[in-house]
Design a protein around this motif. Structure first.
Motif, short mmCIF file in Angstrom:
data_model
loop_
_atom_site.label_atom_id
_atom_site.label_comp_id
_atom_site.label_asym_id
_atom_site.label_seq_id
_atom_site.Cartn_x
_atom_site.Cartn_y
_atom_site.Cartn_z
N VAL A 10 41.09 41.06 37.44
CA VAL A 10 41.84 39.82 37.26
C VAL A 10 42.04 39.55 35.77
O VAL A 10 41.14 39.73 34.95
CB VAL A 10 41.15 38.63 37.96
N ASP A 11 43.24 39.11 35.43
CA ASP A 11 43.61 38.80 34.05
C ASP A 11 43.51 37.28 33.86
O ASP A 11 44.48 36.54 34.04
CB ASP A 11 45.02 39.30 33.77
N ARG A 12 42.34 36.83 33.47
CA ARG A 12 42.12 35.39 33.36
C ARG A 12 42.87 34.78 32.19
O ARG A 12 43.34 33.63 32.27
CB ARG A 12 40.61 35.11 33.24
N ASP A 41 47.29 41.12 40.19
CA ASP A 41 46.27 41.82 39.39
C ASP A 41 45.45 42.78 40.26
O ASP A 41 45.16 43.91 39.85
CB ASP A 41 45.32 40.81 38.75
N HIS A 46 36.94 42.73 36.71
CA HIS A 46 37.72 43.41 35.68
C HIS A 46 39.21 43.44 36.02
O HIS A 46 40.06 43.52 35.12
CB HIS A 46 37.22 44.84 35.48
N GLN A 58 36.31 41.73 30.74
CA GLN A 58 37.64 41.77 30.18
C GLN A 58 38.61 42.39 31.19
O GLN A 58 38.23 43.21 32.02
CB GLN A 58 37.65 42.59 28.89
N HIS A 59 39.87 41.95 31.09
CA HIS A 59 40.89 42.52 31.98
C HIS A 59 41.03 44.01 31.69
O HIS A 59 41.42 44.41 30.59
CB HIS A 59 42.22 41.80 31.76
#
Length: 561
Positions: free
Chosen positions: A341-343, A423, A339, A377-378
């Motif tokens: 990490v902002d992919r 992140d 959660h 989701q982030h």
């Protein structure tokens, strides 16, 4: 991607003599696999391609490097190949095949009238001679560095020190080869499209002692066959390798059994520096090169060059090693990192055009991809909540990232690390960065389960789930150290069962369930992105099809102007 319907009796058929026009399907195959290897010969001309490195040798069985395969793909053919522009298997030297219901016996009907470059016949006996050569490797030939793809795909050798997928080969008539396996596997016959399993002339291998490879310290001494006499059935023939001028020269095979190559000559110039390759293209001294810098793509287009972005057929992931950091054995901690990490931002800011966020460990074109896996989701707040529930609000991780390397799935390791580390810190995780050269400690440390978090990925060899998740998680002791988790043996057993299931519908369902569990119950890593690579060609080059497998063939290439 179209796939065969459910049946334990798998077959594939092509009309003899209609390569490039149409295909006749076996009753159990839904998709047409049209060969597109040529388009008429005689145009002539020389295409010069800037290769990033020198091949180790020209015998593809002993190779595992892309530069050897780049050349050998033009010289050799396998029983099966891959449809241009895709990872779909299609007929090559075999025009039809089918298996018994248990998936252990495969009958290949071969193209007839095919000759090796030395004038000898390609037939079923030649097929068996090749399989027996691979299986009966001894001494240095069994070294992982030489027989890598055999060991990874077939396992052991005739001395039976370890189990082998291969059992035997028979040739009931010149146009029929029968391969017996010790078990069913989803990888067969797709694996036979790998360059390592191309058909080579038994006569030439005997004449030039192809198996006479010798170990010398950490390197090998190769026989004359591997250095100067590679002999296949492909559209180009080997001419020479001038090591001083770093030039490999191939010539059109005028006796090719299909449509002859349009080029009369194909040259590979070895230019290790990417900037130098670009300059040589701009100067007109080469006609193309691979893996251009993503920052150069628009400038190359503006200059009139043809930049082809390959469909992404890979995955990059953030791996967890559970051996050294007890916190990572808690699923909630691994979910918190997922959660954190902002992919979406990673793909937008750090990956090349055409990259996609990965929701699981292979692209959605591969069998068993599940549309309903758990999503992460982030959500930094959710990450902090999960860490608190696990009693790890002050979590510290050793985060490994590699230097002195780029990969199609990981074009900028430092930039990717920086984005992910930021992140993690935003979610309250303390990050201890550890960077090492790719071949100077990084891979060794990751493989030996020393990293808490690490960046790695995979470029697919062929279109089966086992080539991805079987490679990653198929053994209970691996870089993720799943043997240290209660589900390690379970996951490995589930992967073995799915790979060995001959019914395609049941197998697909098994892989979908594994993918669901990988994201919800196991989470040994966080899938991050599928990233395309590019190849650039001079605008006068026509007819080359970009391959997601980096499997480009130049028999279809022509030159204008």
């Amino acid at each position: 991607m179209s796939r065969a319907p459910s049946t334990p009796h798998r077959s594939f058929r092509r009309r003899a003599g209609t390569a490039g026009i149409a295909c006749a399907l076996a009753v159990t195959l839904a998709a047409c696999a049209t060969s597109q290897r040529g388009g008429g010969g005689g145009e002539g001309g020389t295409l010069t391609f800037g290769a990033a490195g020198a091949p180790d040798l020209f015998d593809p069985f002993y190779a595992s490097d892309g530069e050897t395969f780049r050349v050998s793909r033009q010289i050799f053919e396998g029983l099966v190949g891959f449809k241009p522009g895709t990872a779909e298997v299609e007929p090559e030297l075999a025009r039809e095949w089918q298996s018994t219901p248990d998936g252990k016996t495969w009958t290949f009907k071969l193209d007839e009238g095919v000759k090796f470059h030395d004038g000898t016949d390609f037939n079923a006996d030649a097929v068996c001679r090749n399989f027996e050569r691979w299986y009966h490797q001894t001494g240095a030939g069994q070294n992982q560095a030489l027989s890598y793809y055999w060991i990874e795909n077939f396992g052991g050798f005739a001395d039976k020190k370890s189990p082998s997928l291969y059992e035997s080969c028979e040739a009931p008539d010149p146009a029929t080869a029968v391969i017996h396996l010790t078990r069913a596997t989803s990888k067969f016959p797709d694996m036979l499209g790998l360059p390592s399993f191309a058909m080579q002339s038994p006569a030439a291998m005997d004449q030039h002692q192809a198996n006479n490879v010798q170990a010398q310290g950490d390197s090998f001494i190769y026989p004359e066959y591997a250095k100067a006499h590679p002999t296949g059935t492909g559209p180009f023939k080997f001419v020479s390798y001038d090591e001083g001028n770093q030039t490999i020269r191939l010539a059109r095979n005028e006796e090719f059994h299909g449509d002859k190559a349009k080029l009369s000559e194909l040259i590979f110039r070895i230019i290790p520096d990417e900037t130098s390759r670009k300059q040589e293209l701009e100067a007109g001294s080469i006609d193309g090169y691979d893996y251009p810098n993503a920052a150069d793509l628009q400038a190359l287009r503006d200059a009139g060059h043809n930049v082809m972005v390959r469909p992404p057929f890979n995955v990059m992931y953030l791996g967890f090693t559970q051996k050294n950091n007890p916190a990572l054995t808690d699923l909630r901690v691994r979910q918190a990192i997922a959660h954190a990490v902002d992919r979406e931002n990673l793909v937008k800011a750090n990956m090349p055009e055409g990259a996609q966020v990965a929701t699981q460990f292979y692209p959605d074109t591969v069998e068993g991809w599940a549309p309903d896996v758990q999503q992460y989701q982030h959500d930094p707040a959710k990450a902090r909540q999960l860490l608190a529930e696990a009693g790890q609000s002050n979590l510290t991780v050793n985060f490994y990232w590699p230097t002195e390397v780029t990969r199609p799935y990981m074009p900028d390791p430092q930039g990717i690390y920086n984005a992910l580390a930021e992140d993690l810190r935003a979610a309250g995780i303390t990050v201890n960065p550890i960077s090492k050269p790719w071949n100077g400690g990084y891979i060794d440390d990751v493989d030996n389960a020393k990293a808490d978090l690490f960046l790695l990925g995979w470029n697919g060899d062929y279109d089966t789930p086992d080539n991805f998740i079987g490679t990653f998680f198929g053994t209970p002791t691996n870089r993720f150290y799943t043997a240290g988790a209660p589900w390690g043996e379970q996951l490995a057993a589930e992967l073995r069962a799915a790979d060995g299931e001959p019914d395609e519908t049941r197998r697909e369902g098994m892989y979908q369930e594994i993918n669901r569990k990988l994201l919800s119950q196991y989470l040994p890593a966080v899938p991050l992105a599928h990233s395309p690579s590019a190849i650039v060609l001079n605008k006068r080059v026509q007819g080359v099809v970009a391959s997601p497998l980096t499997d480009e063939e130049y028999a279809t290439a022509s030159l204008s102007g």
